[in-house]
Design an enzyme around this catalytic site. Sequence first.
Site, PDB file in Angstrom:
ATOM      1  N   TYR A 113       1.435   9.399   3.302  1.00 30.21           N
ATOM      2  CA  TYR A 113       2.374   9.424   4.540  1.00 30.21           C
ATOM      3  C   TYR A 113       3.440   8.527   4.192  1.00 30.21           C
ATOM      4  O   TYR A 113       4.589   8.641   4.988  1.00 30.21           O
ATOM      5  CB  TYR A 113       1.678   8.831   5.669  1.00 30.21           C
ATOM      6  N   GLY A 114       3.474   7.715   3.201  1.00 27.19           N
ATOM      7  CA  GLY A 114       4.613   6.941   2.762  1.00 27.19           C
ATOM      8  C   GLY A 114       3.927   5.647   2.488  1.00 27.19           C
ATOM      9  O   GLY A 114       2.925   5.379   1.699  1.00 27.19           O
ATOM     10  N   LYS A 115       4.706   4.400   2.471  1.00 21.79           N
ATOM     11  CA  LYS A 115       4.155   3.235   2.112  1.00 21.79           C
ATOM     12  C   LYS A 115       4.198   2.111   3.066  1.00 21.79           C
ATOM     13  O   LYS A 115       4.675   2.242   4.285  1.00 21.79           O
ATOM     14  CB  LYS A 115       5.173   2.701   1.168  1.00 21.79           C
ATOM     15  N   VAL A 116       3.226   1.203   2.913  1.00 15.13           N
ATOM     16  CA  VAL A 116       3.046   0.127   3.764  1.00 15.13           C
ATOM     17  C   VAL A 116       3.540  -1.217   2.984  1.00 15.13           C
ATOM     18  O   VAL A 116       3.357  -1.489   1.857  1.00 15.13           O
ATOM     19  CB  VAL A 116       1.615  -0.300   3.956  1.00 15.13           C
ATOM     20  N   GLY A 136       0.594   5.631   0.175  1.00 15.88           N
ATOM     21  CA  GLY A 136      -0.376   7.011   0.637  1.00 15.88           C
ATOM     22  C   GLY A 136       0.662   8.133   0.848  1.00 15.88           C
ATOM     23  O   GLY A 136       1.800   8.079   0.458  1.00 15.88           O
ATOM     24  N   GLY A 145       0.879  -1.161   0.126  1.00 14.26           N
ATOM     25  CA  GLY A 145      -0.071   0.043  -0.076  1.00 14.26           C
ATOM     26  C   GLY A 145       1.002   1.355   0.063  1.00 14.26           C
ATOM     27  O   GLY A 145       2.093   1.076   0.220  1.00 14.26           O
ATOM     28  N   ASP A 166     -10.989   9.151  10.888  1.00 18.83           N
ATOM     29  CA  ASP A 166     -10.873   9.056   9.737  1.00 18.83           C
ATOM     30  C   ASP A 166     -11.457   7.362   9.163  1.00 18.83           C
ATOM     31  O   ASP A 166     -10.635   6.685   8.781  1.00 18.83           O
ATOM     32  CB  ASP A 166      -9.238   9.022   9.245  1.00 18.83           C
ATOM     33  N   LYS A 221       4.198   0.177   8.439  1.00 15.75           N
ATOM     34  CA  LYS A 221       3.767   1.381   7.699  1.00 15.75           C
ATOM     35  C   LYS A 221       5.086   2.245   7.894  1.00 15.75           C
ATOM     36  O   LYS A 221       5.601   2.627   9.232  1.00 15.75           O
ATOM     37  CB  LYS A 221       2.772   2.175   8.575  1.00 15.75           C
TER      38      LYS A 221
END
Length: 965
Positions: free
Chosen positions: A663-666, A661, A659, A776, A680
Site C-alpha cells: 500500500y505504500g510506506k510507513v 508494503g 515500514g 488481517d 501511513k
Amino acid sequence: MFMGLQGAWSFSSYHEKWTLLVLSLLCFSALWWEAKSDTSSDDVNALRALLDSWGQKAVSTLQWTGNNPCGSRRWTGISCDDSSPQRVISLELPGLGLVGDLPSDISLLSELATLDLSYNNLTGSIPSQIGQLAHLSALYLQFNYFNGKIPPEIGQLKNLSTLSLNGNFLTGGIPNEIGLLENLYWLDLAQNQLSGPLPYSSDEKSDVNAGLDNLTKAGHFHLNNNGFSGAIPVSICHSGMSLVHLILDSNRLTGFIPGELGQCDNLLIMKLNHNQLQGAVPDEIGQLINITELQLNDNQLVGPLPNLSNLTNLGLLELSNNLIDEDFPPWMSSLESLTDLSMNSSSIKGQIPPSFFALPALSAVKLANNHINGTLDISRATHQLLLVSMEKNNIELVTAGTYSEVLRLQGNPVCDKENLLSEKVCSDDSSLSTPTSYGTNTCSNTCPSGYQVNPAQCTCAVPYQGILTYRAPTFLSLTNDSIVPVLAAALAERLSVEQKQVVIPSAAFNAQNQLLVVIAIFPSGTAIRWDRDDVLRMATILGKDGVSPPGFGPPMFQQYSADYTVQVSTEGSGLSTGAKIGIIAGSAALVLIVLTVICFACLQKRRADKAVELSKPFASWGAGGAESGSMPKLKGARFFPYAELKKATNNFSESNEIGSGGYGKVYRGILSSGEQVAIKRAQGNSMQGASEFKTEIELLSRVHHKNVVGLVGFCIEQGEQMLVYEYMAGGSLRDCLTGRSGVKLEWRRRLMIALGSARGITYLHELVTPPIIHRDIKSTNILLDEKKIAKVGDFGLSKIGPGEGSGKQHVSTQVKGTLGYLDPEYYISQQLTEKSDVYSYGVVLLELLTARAPIEHGKYVVKEVKTAIDRGGLSALRSMLDPRLRDEELLELNSFVRIALSCVEDAASSRPSMGEVVKQLEELVGHDYPESGSSNIDIPLSPTVQVTLPPLLGPDDFSRVFLGI
Ligand SMILES: *[C@@H]1O[C@H](CO)[C@@H](O)[C@H](O)[C@H]1NC(C)=O
Ligand SMILES: *[C@@H]1O[C@H](CO)[C@@H](O)[C@H](O)[C@H]1NC(C)=O
Ligand SMILES: *[C@@H]1O[C@H](CO)[C@@H](O)[C@H](O)[C@H]1NC(C)=O
Ligand SMILES: *[C@@H]1O[C@H](CO)[C@@H](O)[C@H](O)[C@H]1NC(C)=O
C-alpha cells in the site's frame, strides 16, 4: 469548447445524434423553466442577504443553491405558499450554530408567518424593520446573543401569537407597544437584561396607551430573570384576561402583591419569588381556585397568611425566606392536592397538626430553620411522603410511626437526647439535592474530546445536547426515583427516538426552584453524529412546545452544541411540473437548436461537476473550518495539512521510513507538538477511493481501546492519502520475535501480549457496534508500545460485521487476508465471521511459541504443531519452541497450546470466541500480573517497524497452502 463538442458528436451514430438532440431540447426547456424562478425576487433577495450576513459556515450548512428557494429543490428550512410567484411563509433554522446578525432585509420576506432562528449564535440588535412582517405569527429568537432594545415596532405585528426572545442579552424596558399585539398568546422575555417597570396601559410612560394589560389573549407571561423594577401593575392580570402562567421571579420588583391578582382565575402557576415584595399576601390569592403552584419565596412578605383552604388544586406552595412569623396555619391540612410545602426560614411557630402529614399527596415538607416546637407527629404519613426536613427548630419529641423515609432533625432539642433517634436523622447531611442521573455510563471506554460515550452501546458519538429548564415544576426535590425516567421516556417519545438514545447525565434544582435537566440524545446505531435535518427537527420540537410530563410545568430549552453533518442532496435536478410544461413548449422551438447545443455543453459540464462532487465525499462531513474546506471533522482524528506531515517526516526522508508494503510506506514523524506518530502514506494503486478512505477514517475514529492502535489523524490533500497513528515504539510483534527489533520477549511477556491482543480483538468483535472483523490479524499487525503493551493495528481490510438483528450471521465478501493466517473455512465458504479472526489469532499464538513465520521453508506452522502433538504430545512440541524460551520455565505451556489449537480448529464452530479466549488467558496469566510490567529489557529508541503486506491470497495460493493439511 466547440472542439470538444465536435469530438463528442463525432463518435455518435446518426441515430444517437437525434436522440441527443431531442434530449438536449428537453433539457434546455427544463433548464429554461427552472432558470425562471418561481419564487418572489424579494424573497430570494432577502434569503441571500441573510446568507451573506451569516457567512461561510451558513453556506456550507444550508446548501442554499440555485435561485428558486421554493422550487423542487426547496431550500433548507423554508416553506412556501402556492401563490405565483411563490412566497416564503416560514423560515425555520434553529440550532445550527449560525453566526452573524439578523439583517434588516428580513423585512422583504413580507409573507413570513413563522421565523425561528433560535439556538444560534446571532448577535446585534433585533432590527426595527421586523415590524414590517405583517403576517408574522410566531417569532422564535430565543438563546442567541441578541443585544440592544426590543424595538417598539414589534407592536405592529398584529398577527403575532408567539414571541420568544428569552435567553438573549436584550436591555432596556419592555416597550408599551407590546400591548398592541392583540393576538399574543405566548410572551417569553425571560433571561435577558431587561429593566424598568412592567408596562401597563395607563402608566403614561409612552404616547401609546397600551401595556401588558391589553394582551387579553395572553396565556403566558414569562418575564423571569431580568432586572425589572417597580411594583407589579395591578392590572397585569385582570378578569378580562386568560393568563395561565404568570412568571415574574428573579427580578427586582417591589411593593405589595396586588389583591387584583385574585381576578386571574385561570391562573395555574404564579411565581413571584426572588423579588423584593413586601406586605402580607392578599386574601384574594385564596380565590385562585385552579392554581397548582404558588411560589412567593425569597421576598420580604409578612404574616399572617390568608386562608388558602379553597385552593384544592394547589400542589406546590413555596414561601421560604419571608417574615411570616405566625403559627403553622391549620388550613394547610385541607390542601388536598399539596405535594410540596416549603417554608424554610419563615419564622413559623407552634406545632404541626398530625392531620397535615396525613394529606394524601404530600411528598416533601421543608420547614427548616423555624420555631416549630413540641412533638412532631408524622405517624399518619402516607407512603407518598418521602422527605421531612425540619432542621433547626425546637422539636422535643418525635412520633414517627411507620414513617421510614428521610427525616432530618439536626439542630432540634430532640437530637440532644441520647439514643432517641438514629444518627442519620440528626446528622448534618444535605446530600439530598445531589443530582440524579439516568442512563449513566457504565462503559469502561473513554472517548476523545468532543465525543461522549454512548452508554447504550459503549461507542463514541456526538450527542445532541442541551439543558431543559423547568421553571415551575410542582415538586421541589428529586426524591421520587421515577421522575427522571419519566422525563426520559417523554423525551424519547416526543423526539421519536428510542429510549436508549436518551441520556440524562444530571438533573437538579437550582436556588430558584427551577429543575435543570441536562439531556444528551445520541444518534442511533453506528452514527457518530446527527444530521443537520435531525438537529433542525429536534431543535424545533424542543424550542417550541418542548417536552413536559405532568407536573413539570413549562419547559425552556437551551441547546449546547451545534455539531452535525450536512448531507448533500442526492436528488437529481428533479423536474417540477413546471418543467414538464416547459418541455412541451420547448420541443416545438426548433429554432433554439443553437442554444440547445450550448445547453448540451452545459449539461456535460454539469455532469462533470457532479462527477467532481461525487469524488469529494468529504463534502458531506460538512461544518469544516474555512481553511480545511470540507474535510471530515472528527475531533478524535485531526486533519493534518500535507505540509505539516511533510515537515514531521523531514520531507518523507528515507531515514524516517519504518515500514513498507504493497500500500505504500510507513514513516515515523515528529509533530510540531513533539508528539511522535507513525504516518501511513498510501501510494499508487493502493490509494483508496476517497469514499473508502473516508469510511476507514470513520471506522478508525470510533475505535478506542488500550489494546487497539489509535488513529491520531489523517491527511487528504494534494492527491495524498495518509493516516496518522500513535507511534508504537516497540515495533511489531513479528520484529520482536525475529529479534530484528532488538526487543526480547520473555515468556510472561508473551502471555501478556497474547492477552492484550485478544482483548483488542474482543473489543472489535463485541464492543464496537456494529462489530468489526479485522480480517488481517497477524504478527506484523500486532504492535507494541514502549511498555510492550500489545495493540492491534491496521484496519485496512476491516469489514463491518453482521449487524445485530439483521438476522445474518456472516458477511459474504471477497476473500482477503494474509497467506498463512487465513481461516480455511472462510476461504471455502467466503463467509466472513468473527471466527476467521480467531483462526488468524491462533496462528499468532503459535508464532509466539515457535517464533516461526506461519509459512517457513514451505512448512505451515499450524500443520507442523498439530502433527508434532499428535505424534508425541507436549514433549514433541518442545523441539519446535522458540530457542529463546528454552531457558525459561514454561508453567502455562500446556494450557497455552490448548488455547492456541482450539483457535486453529478447522471448523469455525469448534473455535472459541475471542471473549472466551480472553477469559481463558486471564485465568492462565492470573489477574495480579501487572499490565505494564516493569521490564528490564532495553528497548531501542527507533526500532525499524517492518510492516509488510504479502500479496493477497488467490485460489492458486490456497491449494498450495492448504493441500495436505
Ligand atoms: C457561539 O458563541 C459562543 C459564545 O460566544 C461560543 O462559545 C460558541 O463556540 C459559538 N458557537 C459557534 C458555532 O460559533
Ligand atoms: C389598553 O387597555 C386600556 C384599558 O382597558 C384601554 O384604555 C386602551 O385603549 C387599550 N389600548 C389599546 C391600544 O387597545
Ligand atoms: C378551573 O378549572 C376547571 C377545570 O379545568 C375549569 O372548568 C374552570 O373553568 C376553571 N375555573 C376558572 C375560574 O377558570
Ligand atoms: C371557600 O369557598 C367557599 C365557597 O365558594 C366560600 O364560601 C368560602 O368563604 C371560601 N373560603 C375562603 C377561606 O375563602
